[in-house]
Design an enzyme around this catalytic site. Structure first.
Site, PDB file in Angstrom:
ATOM      1  N   ALA A  54       0.823  -1.216   0.000  1.00 23.76           N
ATOM      2  CA  ALA A  54       0.000   0.000   0.000  1.00 23.76           C
ATOM      3  C   ALA A  54       0.853   1.261   0.000  1.00 23.76           C
ATOM      4  O   ALA A  54       0.511   2.259  -0.646  1.00 23.76           O
ATOM      5  CB  ALA A  54      -0.927  -0.001   1.209  1.00 23.76           C
TER       6      ALA A  54
ATOM      7  N   CYS B 210       3.436   0.589 -13.749  1.00 26.70           N
ATOM      8  CA  CYS B 210       3.511  -0.689 -13.039  1.00 26.70           C
ATOM      9  C   CYS B 210       4.930  -1.165 -12.771  1.00 26.70           C
ATOM     10  O   CYS B 210       5.235  -1.647 -11.676  1.00 26.70           O
ATOM     11  CB  CYS B 210       2.699  -1.750 -13.763  1.00 26.70           C
ATOM     12  SG  CYS B 210       3.316  -2.229 -15.390  1.00 26.70           S
TER      13      CYS B 210
ATOM     14  N   ASP C 295     -14.950  -5.640 -12.387  1.00 22.27           N
ATOM     15  CA  ASP C 295     -16.132  -6.111 -11.664  1.00 22.27           C
ATOM     16  C   ASP C 295     -16.015  -7.557 -11.194  1.00 22.27           C
ATOM     17  O   ASP C 295     -16.991  -8.137 -10.723  1.00 22.27           O
ATOM     18  CB  ASP C 295     -17.393  -5.952 -12.525  1.00 22.27           C
ATOM     19  CG  ASP C 295     -17.224  -6.591 -13.899  1.00 22.27           C
ATOM     20  OD1 ASP C 295     -16.219  -7.298 -14.103  1.00 22.27           O
ATOM     21  OD2 ASP C 295     -18.094  -6.374 -14.759  1.00 22.27           O
TER      22      ASP C 295
ATOM     23  N   HIS D 232       1.697  -6.323 -17.606  1.00 19.66           N
ATOM     24  CA  HIS D 232       1.589  -5.750 -16.273  1.00 19.66           C
ATOM     25  C   HIS D 232       2.671  -6.395 -15.417  1.00 19.66           C
ATOM     26  O   HIS D 232       2.997  -7.568 -15.584  1.00 19.66           O
ATOM     27  CB  HIS D 232       0.207  -5.992 -15.668  1.00 19.66           C
ATOM     28  CG  HIS D 232       0.044  -5.414 -14.298  1.00 19.66           C
ATOM     29  ND1 HIS D 232       0.384  -4.113 -14.000  1.00 19.66           N
ATOM     30  CD2 HIS D 232      -0.391  -5.960 -13.129  1.00 19.66           C
ATOM     31  CE1 HIS D 232       0.140  -3.879 -12.720  1.00 19.66           C
ATOM     32  NE2 HIS D 232      -0.319  -4.985 -12.175  1.00 19.66           N
TER      33      HIS D 232
ATOM     34  N   ASP E 156       1.308  -6.614  -5.339  1.00 19.82           N
ATOM     35  CA  ASP E 156       1.208  -5.643  -6.434  1.00 19.82           C
ATOM     36  C   ASP E 156       0.961  -4.265  -5.842  1.00 19.82           C
ATOM     37  O   ASP E 156      -0.075  -4.021  -5.225  1.00 19.82           O
ATOM     38  CB  ASP E 156       0.072  -6.037  -7.380  1.00 19.82           C
ATOM     39  CG  ASP E 156       0.091  -5.256  -8.685  1.00 19.82           C
ATOM     40  OD1 ASP E 156       0.829  -4.258  -8.762  1.00 19.82           O
ATOM     41  OD2 ASP E 156      -0.638  -5.644  -9.613  1.00 19.82           O
TER      42      ASP E 156
ATOM     43  N   GLU F  19      -3.496 -24.119 -20.908  1.00 22.00           N
ATOM     44  CA  GLU F  19      -4.753 -23.590 -21.436  1.00 22.00           C
ATOM     45  C   GLU F  19      -5.470 -24.649 -22.272  1.00 22.00           C
ATOM     46  O   GLU F  19      -4.871 -25.310 -23.121  1.00 22.00           O
ATOM     47  CB  GLU F  19      -4.492 -22.361 -22.303  1.00 22.00           C
ATOM     48  CG  GLU F  19      -4.053 -21.131 -21.531  1.00 22.00           C
ATOM     49  CD  GLU F  19      -5.200 -20.446 -20.813  1.00 22.00           C
ATOM     50  OE1 GLU F  19      -6.316 -21.006 -20.794  1.00 22.00           O
ATOM     51  OE2 GLU F  19      -4.987 -19.351 -20.268  1.00 22.00           O
TER      52      GLU F  19
END
Length: 706
Positions: free
Chosen positions: A223, A274, A305, A333, A356, A445
């Site tokens: 943070a 980033c 969301d 990222h 992160d 995948e």
């Protein structure tokens, strides 16, 4: 007999530093690691009598107390080490006494005050011996941050430089980064970051007492590295406008950022993106003793969301509709992984933990992310602390593109369950190679196991079983639509298309490409092709349109055709961002209503080479030659080389470059005098007001002085 007192203290910095792997810290006070003994020598006013007692007191933080484990009172003992702090006599010679002190492997980390009380025949002598710093200990098997491999400890704790991977999935580029955790003031700054946190400001005693726990410490620092809630270290900026600050691409390491934060009295440093947040977080955690690495995820989802989907809305030219598109897929990222045990989750989730510091979404009301167990992400255990759903989506979300019609209806024109989370990368241990760690985050995948994990994650999030890859998606306007078959294959396409680069895309040159279309049927077809192109940020956010044209194409049975595309340098030079990226899109509209969307990311190339002209040795000057090329077809001046390297330079160098003629190649030489041995990273950037920075680095192997 006269009372006894301490007259002098020898902290044995050289001996303790070597034993604790802390000799690189330039601090005046001793730096040691928890769970491991260290020695100090006391000079006394007279010889110590066998009946006299030495009582030590350790204190850290305000209102230190034994109840909070921020204070310990103990005396020398011949017994084996207990669970708390211990002291033992090592050697005694007349007025000199050497003692061995040891902290428990779960001790609070931070700056300690050490005091001693000498008791002799009802006479007492008290003295403050001084301060020392206690860090986490990856070399201690009982410490939660223990890392078994010595090679990995050298890389993830002691290495003061590294590589951050950027670019796009098919064009990954390495960027050097100077972590510099052993540079002047950095340890003090890292401890200040903890002390500046809201938790410490609100309840300092309790906050300090929690600093034994790497879960707590890493969450606080995650943070504090961004400035969104707490006047943290770095202020983010993704709009391409960096007035009043430094462009994120101009930073070459963490040291200048952290020192600027300190000198600016803890005012957030402008600006970061980033990889800057990740580089700074890596510096702080390595400095405090937690094994940490930087990780890059290509095609990284930002799922706002938490429905495990990235929904992109485009118009009839394939241009992103920003007002409708809330989710995004970043070209890449960058985050961090730190290695420690998860006492809150159980041993199955020990190991690498995602952290992160980039301020994307709030976690418990604060912009931070993690620690999230990498194992939990791979197994779909997204309900476990902390921020599992967000990280799972970053590497596993589905990707859907919708064509938005004028009547506010939409039509799916592209869907892919495998696009997100590609080439997850980190620097190799002991070399500059890229290591693909995608398999640590997810099963292959499309495999049965991967589908099972996805279904498990959906069930954890929504409390329902997934019969397909997709359970519900967000409509524009916030309404939700339940669909199990959303990602089922569409009807067999009648045409295929792809962009082909005809010449290497070089910065300063025209771009020459072709859209290749193929009719997959035995009947003739008419296709309307709407082409668009835009300069973009690495988040794929459009900056400025540089291509907008339409073509009517007739394709005979099984016929292939090319549509040539040229984008002149004059079209993109004013709007090209420092990311040097362009996105092309072709919306192909077949007569019978079928739509085909083709996209292409382009990264413009540049050139810089760095050579060390001779052997490098501590304390001896060596010449470096940098060769650069003016990428433009115009004359440029006011260029400079910005040079940085821990152990190679005391501070950043700025070296003027002579005026460069169009596409001229030029060489510049300068000297460096290494101050530390071993492999050292030298970073060199060509900086110009006429084009984005051109970045390079070289590893310099420095020998010890003869």
């Amino acid at each position: 007999m006269a009372g006894i007192r301490v007259t002098k203290v020898d902290w044995q910095r050289s001996r303790n530093g070597a034993a604790h792997h802390t000799q690189e810290y330039p601090c005046p006070e001793l730096v040691v690691r928890r769970g491991q003994s260290f020695s100090l020598t006391l000079e006394l006013s007279r010889a110590l009598d066998c009946e006299e007692i030495l009582i030590f007191t350790m204190e850290t933080g305000p209102r230190a107390s034994e109840a909070l484990h921020t204070k310990a009172v103990f005396q020398t003992s011949e017994l084996e080490r207990g669970e708390g702090w211990t002291a033992a006599r090592e050697a005694q010679m007349e007025k000199t006494l050497t003692v061995s002190l040891a902290s428990p492997p779960s001790a609070v980390i931070g700056r300690y005050l050490l005091s001693i009380r000498l008791s002799s025949h009802r006479k007492h002598s008290n003295r403050r011996l001084g301060e020392f710093v206690l860090l986490f200990n990856p070399w201690c098997a009982e410490d939660d941050v223990f890392l078994a491999s010595e090679e990995e400890r050298q890389e993830y704790v002691l290495s003061d430089s590294g590589i951050i991977f950027r670019g796009v999935e098919k064009h990954i580029r390495a960027q050097g980064w100077n972590y510099g955790q052993f540079e002047e003031d950095i340890l003090n700054i890292c401890l200040s970051i903890l002390d500046r946190s809201p938790g410490h400001q609100n309840n300092p005693a309790t906050d300090v007492s929690c600093r034994h726990n790497p879960i707590y410490v890493t969450r606080v620092i995650s943070a504090m590295v961004n400035s969104n809630n707490d006047r943290g270290v770095v202020q983010g900026q993704w709009q391409g406008k960096y007035g009043g600050g430094t462009s994120p691409l101009h930073w070459r390491g963490s040291v200048a950022i952290l020192q600027k934060w300190l000198k600016g009295r803890y005012k957030p440093v402008k600006y970061g993106q980033c990889w800057v947040f990740a580089g700074v977080l890596c510096t702080v955690l390595r400095c405090l003793g937690i094994a940490t690495r930087v990780v890059s995820n290509f095609n990284s989802a930002h799922d706002t969301d938490q429905n495990l989907s990235v929904d992109k809305y485009v118009d009839s030219f394939g241009r992103t509709l920003e007002d409708l598109t809330e989710d995004s897929m970043w070209n890449f990222h960058v985050w961090n992984e730190s290695w420690f045990a998860r006492q809150d989750l159980g041993p199955s989730y020990n190991g690498w933990q995602v952290l992160d510091a980039t301020p994307q979404e709030e976690s418990e009301g604060v912009f931070r992310c993690g620690p999230a167990s990498v194992t939990a992400i791979r197994e779909g255990d997204v309900h476990l602390a902390h921020d599992g759903p967000f990280v799972f989506a970053e590497v596993n979300a589905d990707y859907i593109t919708w064509l938005w019609h004028e009547d506010e209806s939409r039509e799916r024109v592209y869907s892919n369950t495998k696009k997100i989370g590609r080439c997850i990368s980190t620097k190799a241990v002991g070399s500059d190679s890229r290591v693909d760690i995608t398999d640590l985050y997810k099963y292959p995948e499309g495999s049965r196991k991967e589908r099972q994990v996805y279904s498990k994650a959906v069930n954890r999030l929504f409390g329902v079983e997934a019969s397909g890859r997709r359970i519900w998606i967000r409509r524009a306007g916030g309404r939700c639509l339940w669909r199990d078959d959303l990602l089922e294959p569409a009807t067999k396409p009648s045409i295929a298309g792809k962009f082909k680069v005809l010449e290497p895309p070089m910065l300063g040159h025209d771009l020459r490409l072709a859209l290749c279309l193929a009719n997959l049927t035995s009947r003739a077809q008419r296709v309307r092709v709407n082409l668009s192109g835009a300069t973009i940020l690495y988040t794929r956010k459009p900056v400025a349109e540089i291509l907008h044209e339409s073509h009517a194409v007739r394709l005979g049975p099984q016929e292939e055709k090319r549509i040539p595309i040229t984008i002149s340098y004059s079209k993109y030079k004013e709007d090209l961002t420092e990311d040097k990226k362009i996105l092309l899109a072709a919306m192909c509209l077949v007569t019978k209503g079928e739509k085909l969307l083709v996209e292409k990311d382009i990264t413009l190339e540049d050139f810089i080479t760095i050579k060390v002209l001779g052997p490098a040795m501590v304390g001896v000057a060596v010449t470096v030659e940098v060769t650069v090329v003016n990428p433009l077809i115009e004359r440029v001046k006011d260029c400079a080389l910005m040079v940085e390297g821990s152990g190679l330079l005391q501070e950043q160098l700025s070296i003027d470059v002579p005026t460069l003629e169009p596409q001229e190649r030029a060489s510049v030489q300068f000297d460096i005098t290494p101050s530390k041995s071993g492999p050292r990273q030298l970073q060199v950037d060509l900086v110009s007001p006429h084009f984005p920075d051109i970045k390079g680095f070289v590893i310099v192997h420095v020998a010890t002085a003869k």
